[in-house]
Design a protein around this motif. Structure first.
Motif, PDB file in Angstrom:
ATOM      1  N   GLY A 121       0.817  -1.204   0.000  1.00 39.52           N
ATOM      2  CA  GLY A 121       0.000   0.000   0.000  1.00 39.52           C
ATOM      3  C   GLY A 121       0.846   1.246   0.000  1.00 39.52           C
ATOM      4  N   ARG A 122       0.440   2.194  -0.813  1.00 42.43           N
ATOM      5  CA  ARG A 122       1.145   3.474  -0.910  1.00 42.43           C
ATOM      6  C   ARG A 122       0.301   4.587  -0.314  1.00 42.43           C
ATOM      7  NH1 ARG A 122       1.873   6.927  -6.519  1.00 42.43           N
ATOM      8  NH2 ARG A 122       2.858   8.770  -5.601  1.00 42.43           N
ATOM      9  N   SER A 123       0.878   5.380   0.583  1.00 40.48           N
ATOM     10  CA  SER A 123       0.235   6.577   1.131  1.00 40.48           C
ATOM     11  C   SER A 123      -1.153   6.238   1.674  1.00 40.48           C
ATOM     12  CB  SER A 123       0.188   7.660   0.060  1.00 40.48           C
ATOM     13  OG  SER A 123      -0.219   8.895   0.595  1.00 40.48           O
ATOM     14  N   LEU A 124      -2.219   6.801   1.107  1.00 41.67           N
ATOM     15  CA  LEU A 124      -3.570   6.472   1.574  1.00 41.67           C
ATOM     16  C   LEU A 124      -3.779   4.970   1.575  1.00 41.67           C
ATOM     17  CD1 LEU A 124      -6.422   7.519   2.385  1.00 41.67           C
ATOM     18  CD2 LEU A 124      -7.004   7.392  -0.047  1.00 41.67           C
ATOM     19  N   GLY A 125      -3.273   4.301   0.548  1.00 42.41           N
ATOM     20  CA  GLY A 125      -3.435   2.856   0.424  1.00 42.41           C
ATOM     21  C   GLY A 125      -2.719   2.050   1.482  1.00 42.41           C
ATOM     22  N   SER A 126      -1.766   2.660   2.199  1.00 45.83           N
ATOM     23  CA  SER A 126      -1.119   1.937   3.299  1.00 45.83           C
ATOM     24  C   SER A 126      -2.138   1.619   4.387  1.00 45.83           C
ATOM     25  CB  SER A 126       0.045   2.757   3.879  1.00 45.83           C
ATOM     26  OG  SER A 126      -0.406   3.911   4.577  1.00 45.83           O
ATOM     27  N   GLY A 127      -3.100   2.533   4.580  1.00 45.73           N
ATOM     28  CA  GLY A 127      -4.147   2.290   5.561  1.00 45.73           C
ATOM     29  C   GLY A 127      -5.079   1.169   5.146  1.00 45.73           C
ATOM     30  N   VAL A 128      -5.291   1.026   3.833  1.00 49.63           N
ATOM     31  CA  VAL A 128      -6.085  -0.087   3.325  1.00 49.63           C
ATOM     32  C   VAL A 128      -5.309  -1.392   3.492  1.00 49.63           C
ATOM     33  CG1 VAL A 128      -7.323  -1.020   1.339  1.00 49.63           C
ATOM     34  CG2 VAL A 128      -7.170   1.459   1.643  1.00 49.63           C
ATOM     35  N   ALA A 129      -4.026  -1.366   3.115  1.00 51.53           N
ATOM     36  CA  ALA A 129      -3.195  -2.572   3.191  1.00 51.53           C
ATOM     37  C   ALA A 129      -3.116  -3.116   4.612  1.00 51.53           C
ATOM     38  CB  ALA A 129      -1.790  -2.257   2.668  1.00 51.53           C
ATOM     39  N   VAL A 130      -2.968  -2.241   5.593  1.00 49.36           N
ATOM     40  CA  VAL A 130      -2.882  -2.681   6.988  1.00 49.36           C
ATOM     41  C   VAL A 130      -4.158  -3.401   7.402  1.00 49.36           C
ATOM     42  CG1 VAL A 130      -2.858  -1.850   9.372  1.00 49.36           C
ATOM     43  CG2 VAL A 130      -1.168  -0.999   7.750  1.00 49.36           C
ATOM     44  N   GLN A 131      -5.306  -2.840   7.040  1.00 48.09           N
ATOM     45  CA  GLN A 131      -6.563  -3.470   7.447  1.00 48.09           C
ATOM     46  C   GLN A 131      -6.816  -4.785   6.708  1.00 48.09           C
ATOM     47  OE1 GLN A 131     -10.018  -1.034   8.409  1.00 48.09           O
ATOM     48  NE2 GLN A 131      -8.838   0.810   7.974  1.00 48.09           N
ATOM     49  N   ILE A 132      -6.383  -4.876   5.448  1.00 47.41           N
ATOM     50  CA  ILE A 132      -6.539  -6.133   4.721  1.00 47.41           C
ATOM     51  C   ILE A 132      -5.614  -7.188   5.303  1.00 47.41           C
ATOM     52  CG2 ILE A 132      -6.345  -7.261   2.469  1.00 47.41           C
ATOM     53  CD1 ILE A 132      -8.696  -5.209   2.891  1.00 47.41           C
ATOM     54  N   ALA A 133      -4.394  -6.788   5.676  1.00 47.10           N
ATOM     55  CA  ALA A 133      -3.450  -7.738   6.284  1.00 47.10           C
ATOM     56  C   ALA A 133      -3.952  -8.237   7.631  1.00 47.10           C
ATOM     57  CB  ALA A 133      -2.084  -7.070   6.450  1.00 47.10           C
ATOM     58  N   MET A 134      -4.781  -7.446   8.297  1.00 44.56           N
ATOM     59  CA  MET A 134      -5.389  -7.892   9.550  1.00 44.56           C
ATOM     60  C   MET A 134      -6.536  -8.868   9.291  1.00 44.56           C
ATOM     61  SD  MET A 134      -4.191  -6.918  12.462  1.00 44.56           S
ATOM     62  CE  MET A 134      -5.668  -7.250  13.409  1.00 44.56           C
ATOM     63  N   ALA A 135      -7.276  -8.629   8.216  1.00 45.48           N
ATOM     64  CA  ALA A 135      -8.475  -9.426   7.945  1.00 45.48           C
ATOM     65  C   ALA A 135      -8.183 -10.706   7.175  1.00 45.48           C
ATOM     66  CB  ALA A 135      -9.476  -8.581   7.151  1.00 45.48           C
ATOM     67  N   ARG A 136      -7.028 -10.772   6.526  1.00 44.67           N
ATOM     68  CA  ARG A 136      -6.667 -11.920   5.703  1.00 44.67           C
ATOM     69  C   ARG A 136      -5.246 -12.375   6.054  1.00 44.67           C
ATOM     70  NH1 ARG A 136     -11.341 -11.550   5.268  1.00 44.67           N
ATOM     71  NH2 ARG A 136     -12.644 -11.649   3.378  1.00 44.67           N
ATOM     72  N   PRO A 137      -4.889 -13.639   5.737  1.00 44.96           N
ATOM     73  CA  PRO A 137      -3.576 -14.168   6.131  1.00 44.96           C
ATOM     74  C   PRO A 137      -2.450 -13.703   5.201  1.00 44.96           C
ATOM     75  CG  PRO A 137      -4.804 -15.861   4.970  1.00 44.96           C
ATOM     76  CD  PRO A 137      -5.750 -14.694   5.122  1.00 44.96           C
ATOM     77  N   ALA A 138      -2.209 -12.403   5.148  1.00 45.24           N
ATOM     78  CA  ALA A 138      -1.166 -11.868   4.282  1.00 45.24           C
ATOM     79  C   ALA A 138       0.195 -12.436   4.683  1.00 45.24           C
ATOM     80  CB  ALA A 138      -1.138 -10.347   4.363  1.00 45.24           C
ATOM     81  N   HIS A 139       0.993 -12.766   3.699  1.00 44.23           N
ATOM     82  CA  HIS A 139       2.320 -13.329   3.950  1.00 44.23           C
ATOM     83  C   HIS A 139       3.319 -12.240   4.326  1.00 44.23           C
ATOM     84  CE1 HIS A 139       6.399 -14.581   2.711  1.00 44.23           C
ATOM     85  NE2 HIS A 139       6.022 -15.760   3.179  1.00 44.23           N
ATOM     86  N   SER A 140       3.234 -11.084   3.651  1.00 43.17           N
ATOM     87  CA  SER A 140       4.142  -9.969   3.876  1.00 43.17           C
ATOM     88  C   SER A 140       3.395  -8.675   3.604  1.00 43.17           C
ATOM     89  CB  SER A 140       5.363 -10.051   2.947  1.00 43.17           C
ATOM     90  OG  SER A 140       6.006 -11.300   3.049  1.00 43.17           O
ATOM     91  N   VAL A 141       3.937  -7.577   4.151  1.00 44.85           N
ATOM     92  CA  VAL A 141       3.308  -6.265   3.971  1.00 44.85           C
ATOM     93  C   VAL A 141       4.392  -5.251   3.607  1.00 44.85           C
ATOM     94  CG1 VAL A 141       1.965  -4.423   5.063  1.00 44.85           C
ATOM     95  CG2 VAL A 141       1.522  -6.821   5.671  1.00 44.85           C
ATOM     96  N   VAL A 142       4.106  -4.430   2.597  1.00 44.85           N
ATOM     97  CA  VAL A 142       4.984  -3.317   2.238  1.00 44.85           C
ATOM     98  C   VAL A 142       4.164  -2.034   2.334  1.00 44.85           C
ATOM     99  CG1 VAL A 142       6.410  -2.235   0.453  1.00 44.85           C
ATOM    100  CG2 VAL A 142       6.374  -4.743   0.688  1.00 44.85           C
TER     101      VAL A 142
END
Length: 281
Positions: free
Chosen positions: A153-174
């Motif tokens: 996730g970039r900028s605003l999208g970092s906030g989306v990425a964090v919540q998706i990584a919480m809701a789903r079994p993400a392997h890694s986060v950038v």
């Protein structure tokens, strides 16, 4: 008596101005927070390292979202990346740069509602709901290894990425130029306004940081007048699985994702993480 009357009059004027300012911020928050770009950044998006195809997916409420799916030319299953863009970002450039950013990985980049060719209006809850749907759709592809999906996730999208990584079994986060919360940044910018009572799209990443289980890589711009480093500091301090926190030289908030040094670092991080998972399997 006259002095008291003048004081009361001044207080009344200030109250009206304060209420007007608060109402203006409340009414225009969607425009202030989201800046949908309709025009493509890249006219003919195509990754040199992938098979690239445009896709249209329908959300649970029937809204059509448009973007691109990129798959490596060799047989899978492959590790995969789900990308979330910034406030003013149309994501066709990901289809162009995926060969450098995400070599050997399947990539899904879809525009938010109201961006690019996607229908609807942007909102935090829509972005989170749609993001979960996109993750699930990607995990179901036959050429994707569902155990190795990263969210970026970039900028605003970092906030989306964090919540998706919480809701789903993400392997890694950038996270590229991430923040603690949009609410905190809004409070900083609108000090005279009771933002916490009027802001509906808060993107409070800091609430989830300590519970994130996936290794998280943070990249900052050397100069950032959109997300002050202090707001990134607060998020980083709470991340439970911080892999590294790096600043990209000679970058700013707008240029950072397009720089070769940024793309090389992201590619190296994801390749290393995915390789470890493949070895352990």
């Amino acid at each position: 008596m006259k002095h008291t009357t003048k004081m009361a009059g001044a207080a009344g004027i200030l109250s009206v101005l304060w209420l007007s300012l608060t109402a203006a911020v409340a009414a225009s928050q969607r425009r202030l927070l989201f800046n949908p770009k309709i025009k493509r950044e890249v006219d003919r998006p195509r990754s040199s390292g992938h098979r690239t195809r445009p896709i249209v997916l329908r959300t649970a409420d029937g809204t059509k979202l448009s973007g691109w799916l990129m798959t490596p030319s060799v047989m899978g299953p492959h590790p995969a990346v789900l990308y979330f863009g910034g406030r003013s970002e149309e994501v066709s450039w990901i289809a162009r740069d995926a060969g450098k950013l995400f070599p050997g990985m399947a990539v899904l980049a879809v525009n938010y509602r109201g961006y690019g060719d996607s229908q609807g209006d942007p909102a935090e809850q829509h972005m989170i709901d749609d993001g979960r749907m996109l993750y699930d759709w990607l995990a179901e592809r036959s050429h994707v290894d569902p155990e190795r999906i990263a969210v970026v996730g970039r900028s605003l999208g970092s906030g989306v990425a964090v919540q998706i990584a919480m809701a789903r079994p993400a392997h890694s986060v950038v996270l590229i130029t991430p923040y603690d919360s949009i609410l905190a940044i809004a409070k900083r910018r609108f000090r005279a306004v009771p933002v916490e009572y009027v802001l509906r799209h808060r993107f409070e990443s800091i609430k989830y940081a300590s519970a994130l289980k996936a290794p998280t890589y943070v990249l900052r711009a050397a100069t950032d007048d959109v997300v002050p480093h202090s707001h990134t500091d607060l998020l980083v301090a709470q991340l439970a699985q911080l892999h590294s926190d790096e600043t990209i030289p000679d970058s700013d908030h707008l240029t950072i994702p397009y720089l070769e040094s940024t793309q090389e670092r992201i590619a190296a991080f994801l390749k290393a993480r995915f390789a470890i998972a493949a070895h352990q399997a």
